[in-house]
Scaffold this motif. Structure first.
Motif, PDB file in Angstrom:
ATOM      1  N   GLY A 107       0.791  -1.221   0.000  1.00 25.81           N
ATOM      2  CA  GLY A 107       0.000   0.000   0.000  1.00 25.81           C
ATOM      3  C   GLY A 107       0.815   1.257   0.000  1.00 25.81           C
ATOM      4  O   GLY A 107       0.264   2.361   0.129  1.00 25.81           O
ATOM      5  N   LEU A 108       2.143   1.105  -0.166  1.00 29.38           N
ATOM      6  CA  LEU A 108       2.984   2.288  -0.221  1.00 29.38           C
ATOM      7  C   LEU A 108       2.818   2.941  -1.572  1.00 29.38           C
ATOM      8  O   LEU A 108       2.461   2.304  -2.578  1.00 29.38           O
ATOM      9  CB  LEU A 108       4.432   1.908   0.024  1.00 29.38           C
ATOM     10  N   PRO A 109       3.099   4.252  -1.629  1.00 25.74           N
ATOM     11  CA  PRO A 109       2.955   4.951  -2.916  1.00 25.74           C
ATOM     12  C   PRO A 109       3.864   4.301  -3.979  1.00 25.74           C
ATOM     13  O   PRO A 109       5.040   4.012  -3.722  1.00 25.74           O
ATOM     14  CB  PRO A 109       3.389   6.379  -2.588  1.00 25.74           C
ATOM     15  N   PRO A 110       3.347   4.061  -5.170  1.00 27.22           N
ATOM     16  CA  PRO A 110       4.183   3.460  -6.221  1.00 27.22           C
ATOM     17  C   PRO A 110       5.273   4.424  -6.709  1.00 27.22           C
ATOM     18  O   PRO A 110       4.982   5.579  -7.021  1.00 27.22           O
ATOM     19  CB  PRO A 110       3.178   3.147  -7.320  1.00 27.22           C
ATOM     20  N   ILE A 111       6.457   3.922  -6.685  1.00 24.40           N
ATOM     21  CA  ILE A 111       7.603   4.703  -7.154  1.00 24.40           C
ATOM     22  C   ILE A 111       8.437   3.840  -8.095  1.00 24.40           C
ATOM     23  O   ILE A 111       8.274   2.612  -8.161  1.00 24.40           O
ATOM     24  CB  ILE A 111       8.468   5.184  -5.962  1.00 24.40           C
ATOM     25  N   ARG A 112       9.317   4.544  -8.817  1.00 26.46           N
ATOM     26  CA  ARG A 112      10.245   3.810  -9.702  1.00 26.46           C
ATOM     27  C   ARG A 112      11.419   3.261  -8.905  1.00 26.46           C
ATOM     28  O   ARG A 112      11.826   3.857  -7.904  1.00 26.46           O
ATOM     29  CB  ARG A 112      10.765   4.719 -10.816  1.00 26.46           C
ATOM     30  N   MET A 113      11.955   2.133  -9.413  1.00 27.29           N
ATOM     31  CA  MET A 113      13.148   1.517  -8.840  1.00 27.29           C
ATOM     32  C   MET A 113      14.285   1.662  -9.854  1.00 27.29           C
ATOM     33  O   MET A 113      14.183   1.187 -10.987  1.00 27.29           O
ATOM     34  CB  MET A 113      12.917   0.049  -8.532  1.00 27.29           C
ATOM     35  N   GLY A 114      15.355   2.373  -9.444  1.00 28.15           N
ATOM     36  CA  GLY A 114      16.510   2.536 -10.321  1.00 28.15           C
ATOM     37  C   GLY A 114      17.551   1.448 -10.081  1.00 28.15           C
ATOM     38  O   GLY A 114      17.943   1.210  -8.947  1.00 28.15           O
ATOM     39  N   VAL A 115      17.966   0.804 -11.169  1.00 31.90           N
ATOM     40  CA  VAL A 115      18.955  -0.287 -11.091  1.00 31.90           C
ATOM     41  C   VAL A 115      20.070  -0.002 -12.102  1.00 31.90           C
ATOM     42  O   VAL A 115      19.790   0.298 -13.286  1.00 31.90           O
ATOM     43  CB  VAL A 115      18.319  -1.657 -11.377  1.00 31.90           C
ATOM     44  N   ASN A 116      21.338  -0.093 -11.654  1.00 32.47           N
ATOM     45  CA  ASN A 116      22.481   0.138 -12.548  1.00 32.47           C
ATOM     46  C   ASN A 116      22.787  -1.119 -13.381  1.00 32.47           C
ATOM     47  O   ASN A 116      22.751  -2.250 -12.873  1.00 32.47           O
ATOM     48  CB  ASN A 116      23.723   0.493 -11.722  1.00 32.47           C
ATOM     49  N   LEU A 117      23.102  -0.886 -14.665  1.00 33.14           N
ATOM     50  CA  LEU A 117      23.564  -1.965 -15.552  1.00 33.14           C
ATOM     51  C   LEU A 117      25.059  -1.787 -15.814  1.00 33.14           C
ATOM     52  O   LEU A 117      25.502  -0.696 -16.174  1.00 33.14           O
ATOM     53  CB  LEU A 117      22.807  -1.943 -16.889  1.00 33.14           C
ATOM     54  N   SER A 118      25.799  -2.849 -15.616  1.00 30.79           N
ATOM     55  CA  SER A 118      27.240  -2.789 -15.886  1.00 30.79           C
ATOM     56  C   SER A 118      27.499  -2.963 -17.377  1.00 30.79           C
ATOM     57  O   SER A 118      26.611  -3.358 -18.162  1.00 30.79           O
ATOM     58  CB  SER A 118      27.984  -3.889 -15.108  1.00 30.79           C
ATOM     59  N   ALA A 119      28.755  -2.691 -17.774  1.00 30.04           N
ATOM     60  CA  ALA A 119      29.134  -2.843 -19.193  1.00 30.04           C
ATOM     61  C   ALA A 119      29.007  -4.295 -19.630  1.00 30.04           C
ATOM     62  O   ALA A 119      28.562  -4.582 -20.752  1.00 30.04           O
ATOM     63  CB  ALA A 119      30.568  -2.335 -19.399  1.00 30.04           C
ATOM     64  N   ARG A 120      29.394  -5.229 -18.754  1.00 30.42           N
ATOM     65  CA  ARG A 120      29.291  -6.650 -19.089  1.00 30.42           C
ATOM     66  C   ARG A 120      27.831  -7.044 -19.300  1.00 30.42           C
ATOM     67  O   ARG A 120      27.507  -7.794 -20.222  1.00 30.42           O
ATOM     68  CB  ARG A 120      29.895  -7.495 -17.978  1.00 30.42           C
ATOM     69  N   GLN A 121      26.930  -6.570 -18.428  1.00 33.87           N
ATOM     70  CA  GLN A 121      25.522  -6.902 -18.577  1.00 33.87           C
ATOM     71  C   GLN A 121      24.957  -6.372 -19.887  1.00 33.87           C
ATOM     72  O   GLN A 121      24.174  -7.034 -20.565  1.00 33.87           O
ATOM     73  CB  GLN A 121      24.720  -6.327 -17.399  1.00 33.87           C
ATOM     74  N   PHE A 122      25.328  -5.137 -20.218  1.00 31.84           N
ATOM     75  CA  PHE A 122      24.782  -4.515 -21.414  1.00 31.84           C
ATOM     76  C   PHE A 122      25.225  -5.240 -22.686  1.00 31.84           C
ATOM     77  O   PHE A 122      24.572  -5.117 -23.716  1.00 31.84           O
ATOM     78  CB  PHE A 122      25.204  -3.043 -21.464  1.00 31.84           C
ATOM     79  N   GLN A 123      26.304  -5.987 -22.602  1.00 27.43           N
ATOM     80  CA  GLN A 123      26.816  -6.710 -23.776  1.00 27.43           C
ATOM     81  C   GLN A 123      26.161  -8.081 -23.927  1.00 27.43           C
ATOM     82  O   GLN A 123      26.407  -8.771 -24.922  1.00 27.43           O
ATOM     83  CB  GLN A 123      28.346  -6.887 -23.666  1.00 27.43           C
ATOM     84  N   GLN A 124      25.340  -8.490 -22.971  1.00 31.18           N
ATOM     85  CA  GLN A 124      24.681  -9.785 -23.064  1.00 31.18           C
ATOM     86  C   GLN A 124      23.601  -9.742 -24.136  1.00 31.18           C
ATOM     87  O   GLN A 124      22.771  -8.815 -24.173  1.00 31.18           O
ATOM     88  CB  GLN A 124      24.056 -10.163 -21.722  1.00 31.18           C
ATOM     89  N   PRO A 125      23.581 -10.728 -25.024  1.00 31.81           N
ATOM     90  CA  PRO A 125      22.610 -10.687 -26.135  1.00 31.81           C
ATOM     91  C   PRO A 125      21.165 -10.857 -25.672  1.00 31.81           C
ATOM     92  O   PRO A 125      20.241 -10.462 -26.386  1.00 31.81           O
ATOM     93  CB  PRO A 125      23.067 -11.858 -27.032  1.00 31.81           C
ATOM     94  N   ASN A 126      20.950 -11.436 -24.488  1.00 33.52           N
ATOM     95  CA  ASN A 126      19.576 -11.681 -24.019  1.00 33.52           C
ATOM     96  C   ASN A 126      19.148 -10.695 -22.938  1.00 33.52           C
ATOM     97  O   ASN A 126      18.287 -10.990 -22.098  1.00 33.52           O
ATOM     98  CB  ASN A 126      19.443 -13.102 -23.478  1.00 33.52           C
ATOM     99  N   LEU A 127      19.778  -9.502 -22.942  1.00 33.46           N
ATOM    100  CA  LEU A 127      19.501  -8.530 -21.872  1.00 33.46           C
ATOM    101  C   LEU A 127      18.026  -8.142 -21.838  1.00 33.46           C
ATOM    102  O   LEU A 127      17.378  -8.132 -20.785  1.00 33.46           O
ATOM    103  CB  LEU A 127      20.392  -7.286 -22.071  1.00 33.46           C
TER     104      LEU A 127
END
Length: 963
Positions: free
Chosen positions: A776-796
């Motif tokens: 019941g808390l107010p809906p907010i966005r969740m920010g998550v960092n992506l590393s360079a290795r993650q961004f290079q994954q073809p199934n990201l």
């Protein structure tokens, strides 16, 4: 006729009477002998007749005329030539007729009578015709009584012819027998067969014809010692007599066993004939032991060689071998000799023919072999000539096609050969090259050289020991460098000259120098590389060990260079490295060495220092030199460095230890916040060991549940509300305790563990946000960092969509943060991925904006929703006007692009207020709240709701209370 009755006194000359009688006897014997020979010699019949008739005529005529001469009258007497000639013709015709008739092979009584008449006519004509032939001065008459008595002469002729008739028949029979035997022998010899039966048949014919008791055939041969050996080959005898051919005494007779006299006579072609009693005692006794009474031995001679002999003997009675028998047997022996000669000749001919054929074959084979050999030699010579011609052509072509200048000179200095390259490289006109390497040519060559005396002296040295080889370099005035190589020209074992080769090695030496330089220097910065640095460090260590001086090794790394390199590209990074290298070189002494170790790392060698402070001053000078802005291709770049320092001999006595400890000190400097230096101490090694333990533990930290997610709020300072949470990972090690993300995140990036760790963080953050919403808390966005290795994954994209689906979180409540460097690695791929997230409804934020490319074009191209200003600009915002200008520009840029701008690192009220004045309403930092675990973050969000969106100051107070 008046004196017819007058008696004249006359006398006979006794000597002439005796002479006339002797003449008559000789003439009669000759006539009879010729007549007998006529019966056995058919081939000589005419000669025999003529000889008998002439002999008889001459005898009778001589007798009468000699007798007439012996009668001496007291008057002169002469003969009438005409009458004498007529009488001679009549006497010859009558004599020839008589001898002809009696000489026929077949004898008859009417032939005897005819011969009597002819002989009588001849005698009467001579006797009674000789008187009228005399020319005397008286008239003569014939006394009838004496004329009647002349019949005695006719009777004597009849008796003589009768005796000749009978003896002629016996001679004719014997002659016929001999002729028949001789013809049969010749017939059989025509079919000669060298075997014993053939010889026995021949001997049988001879024995039957000659009436011999035994007939032997002996043959001669040579033994292995070359001595003559005689043996009995064949034998024939009357049936009543036994054969004796097998008697050893007649086999293998040697020269000593045989009669020497016989051997000598037979070898000379003579015959041995006679009764045994007439032979020498040694021969007689031997022959009597064999019961031989008479003997005839005839040689068989072939080509003057005694091949053998025929022996005829009589054992019944002694006999005399007449000339006819001897001639017959000799003829047979001669025929046998001729036959054997022909056989031997034929055998020799066959043998010779065979030998000749063999010789011809051998010679043919030899000639063929010789011809083949000759053809091979000719072919080989032709091939050799072709190969030689080819070799010479290849040699000439090679000589002319080579890039080297070549000249060959004999031992007297005469130029044998040179190629066109020699003229071109030495720049000598063809007309200047004579027959000899003379002073003028040497002068033309040496005038081009930097050092002429060395060139001439070297040539003289080479001609002194003629076998020496030489290789040196010649420098020209125009800067060219030739390699001179010389070796003797040897033919056989003699040195006939010397060959000089000149190669232009100018470019080669320059290339070698360049290669050596490149092997020891960094091509980008022109600084020494690791190899040269290690070499100089080893030399300096050896020198310091001798002198006892200190030296320092620095390990320098550029801070955040990777971000610049990734954001602006490698070309910009390379230009920055070059500028850094120039500034670093300006900070060093003349004796110092700076080398590019690798990437953005540099090593420095500081020899001959007396105090630690000497190295510290250089480190401080380096830090100060890098602080001013770098202006490169329109970009203003800032870079700092971290420096680790190790000293000899305190921190190590060898190069490897010093470099390792300097690297450890560098890591410590980075941990201390970068842009500083650190001197190695032994305690730093413990920190390095701790990092190794951390890296090893990192591999199992996720499965052991050692990671936790903390959440830091992002607030809208105008509305005073939490609008977003940023998920930040923390590691609670069971033995080391809390480990900072700054420590293990780079390790996770290097090992690739950041991919599963990042996925876990994303899943945990989405699940937590969904849980807050469900609470019941107010809906907010969740920010998550992506590393360079993650961004290079073809199934990201699929992975994010799957997590949202698994957790039930709506995509609009998730924002993914990437840095500028990640976005710029592959712009097209980045845009494609970000567009997928944008279509999904996932928010996209650019983190650490301003530290990388800061490209406006890419901001327009990529579907970003948020720009997060890096805390490096916010931290010094109050004291640094430049940072104010940068933040102002970023805020204006974000507003212009309709992007939310968030300032990170807000830690004081003063910074918050200043950002407000710059129209930045979204902030994040310790002033509002530190990162909190999920439970505390939940409490914070609940308190913020109860206060009904309290003012920011009150919210800050709550957050401080929860820390």
């Amino acid at each position: 006729m008046t004196n017819i009755g007058i008696a004249l006194l006359s006398i006979y000359d006794i000597r002439l009477v005796f002479l006339s009688t002797l003449i008559a006897i000789v003439a009669s014997y000759t006539a009879v002998e010729r007549s007998f020979q006529l019966t056995v010699a058919v081939a000589l019949a005419r000669q025999m007749w003529l000889a008998g008739a002439i002999a008889l005529l001459i005898g009778i005529w001589s007798m009468h005329f000699v007798a007439g001469g012996s009668y001496q009258l007291p008057m002169s007497i002469a003969n009438d030539p005409k009458i004498v000639f007529v009488l001679m013709v009549v006497a010859i015709v009558a004599s020839v007729s008589a001898l002809r008739v009696t000489g026929f092979n077949e004898k008859s009584w009417h032939k005897l009578c005819f011969g009597f008449i002819g002989m009588s006519v001849a005698i009467a004509t001579i006797c009674y015709g000789c008187m009228p032939a005399k020319q005397i001065d008286a008239v003569g008459r014939y006394d009838p009584k004496f004329v009647a008595l002349s019949a005695i002469a006719c009777l004597a002729s009849v008796v003589g012819l009768w005796l000749l008739f009978h003896t002629g028949r016996e001679a004719v029979a014997k002659r016929d027998r001999y002729l028949a035997a001789l013809l049969e022998v010749e017939r059989r010899l025509s079919a000669f067969d060298d075997n014993i039966n053939f010889y026995v048949q021949i001997l049988e014919l001879l024995g039957q014809a000659s009436g011999a008791s035994h007939i032997y055939l002996f043959e001669n041969d040579r033994n292995v010692k070359g001595c003559l050996r005689m043996r009995q080959r064949a034998e024939w005898c009357y049936p009543s007599l036994g054969l004796k051919i097998d008697r050893p005494i007649l086999q293998n007779l040697s020269d000593e066993d045989f009669f020497p006299r016989w051997a000598h006579l037979l070898a000379e072609g003579e015959i041995i004939v006679g009764a045994v009693t007439e032979f020498p005692d040694s021969e007689r006794l031997f022959l009597e032991d064999l019961n031989i009474l008479s003997l005839l031995v005839l040689p068989i001679i072939v080509n003057t060689n005694l091949l053998g002999f025929i022996v005829c003997d009589r054992c019944v009675e002694a006999r005399t071998w007449n000339s006819s028998e001897v001639n017959f047997l000799r003829a047979v022996a001669t025929a046998i000799s001729h036959t054997l000669e022909g056989s031997i000749a034929q055998s020799d001919l066959k043998k010779t023919k065979a030998e000749l054929e063999i010789e011809v074959l051998q010679q043919t084979a030899s000639l063929k072999s010789a011809n083949d050999q000759l053809q091979r030699e000719i072919a080989e010579h032709q091939r050799t000539a072709q190969e030689l011609e080819k070799s010479l052509s290849l040699l000439y072509t090679t000589l002319e096609s080579t890039a080297d200048a070549i000249i060959a000179v004999d031992e007297r200095g005469k130029i044998i050969s040179y190629n066109q390259k020699f003229i071109e490289m030495w720049q000598i006109p063809t007309s200047a090259i004579g027959s000899f390497l003379d002073e003028q040519l040497l002068a033309d060559m040496t005038n081009q050289l930097a050092k002429t005396e060395n060139f001439v002296e070297k040539i003289r040295e080479l001609y002194a020991p003629a076998t020496a080889e030489s290789r040196d370099f010649i420098k020209f005035k125009d800067g060219r460098i030739f390699e001179r190589y010389s070796q003797p020209q040897i033919v056989g074992k003699n040195i006939v000259g010397r060959v000089f080769r000149f190669r232009d090695v100018t470019l080669h030496l320059e290339a070698e120098e360049k290669i050596r330089y490149q092997a020891t220097h960094d091509l980008l910065t022109a600084l020494p590389n690791r190899m040269l640095f290690n070499d100089r460090l080893s030399v300096s260590l050896a020198a310091s060990h001798r002198t006892g001086d200190m030296l320092a090794v620095m390990f320098l790394d550029l801070d955040r260079f990777k971000a610049i390199n990734d954001t602006l590209g490698h070309a910009m990074g390379d230009r920055l490295l070059q500028e850094v290298a120039n500034r670093l070189s300006g900070c060093l002494r003349q004796c110092d060495t700076i080398a590019r170790w690798e990437g953005d790392e540099f090593t420095l060698l500081l020899p001959q220092i007396r105090y630690v402070e000497d190295a510290v001053k250089i480190a401080q000078r380096i830090l100060a030199a890098l602080k001013p802005t770098f202006y490169i291709n329109g970009h203003q770049l800032h870079i700092s460095s971290s420096i680790g320092i190790a000293f000899y001999p305190n921190d190590g006595e060898d190069a490897e230890t010093l470099i390792k400890n300097a690297d450890v000190a560098l890591c410590r400097a980075k941990e201390q916040g970068r842009n500083t230096y650190c001197i190695y101490t032994p305690a730093i090694n413990s920190r390095t060991s701790e990092l190794l333990i951390i890296e090893n533990s990192l591999h199992r930290a996720l499965e052991r549940g050692e990671f936790v997610v903390y959440y830091q709020p992002q607030v809208n300072t105008i509305a005073g509300e939490i609008i977003q949470m940023e998920a930040l990972i923390r590691w609670q090690h069971p033995t080391l305790g809390f480990i900072s993300p700054a420590t293990f995140i780079p390790l996770a990036e290097e090992t690739g563990l950041i991919v599963p760790i990042g996925e876990w963080v994303l899943r945990t953050a989405c699940r937590q946000n969904k849980a807050w919403q469900d609470a019941g808390l107010p809906p907010i966005r969740m920010g998550v960092n992506l590393s360079a290795r993650q961004f290079q994954q073809p199934n990201l994209v699929e992975m994010v969509a799957q997590i949202l689906s698994d957790t039930g979180l709506s995509p609009q409540f998730l924002e993914l943060e990437i840095t500028e460097s990640i976005a710029m690695q592959n712009a097209d791929l980045t845009r494609a991925i970000l567009m997928e997230f944008d279509r999904m409804g996932v928010g996209i934020a650019m983190d650490d904006f301003g530290t990388g490319y800061s490209s406006l074009g890419y901001l327009k191209k990529f579907p970003f929703h948020t720009l997060k200003i890096d805390q490096s600009f916010v931290r010094d915002l109050i004291t640094n006007p430049n940072d104010v200008a940068i933040i102002t520009a970023i805020i204006a840029l974000g507003q212009g692009l309709n992007l939310k701008v968030v300032a990170e690192g807000v830690e004081t009220e003063q910074l918050k207020e200043l950002l407000h004045t710059l129209e930045c309403q979204h902030m994040q930092g310790y002033f509002f709240s530190r990162p909190l675990p999920a439970s505390d973050a939940t409490k914070l969000m609940g308190q913020a709701r109860k206060k009904d969106l309290v003012k920011l100051s009150c919210l800050a107070g709550v957050s401080c209370c929860t820390n």
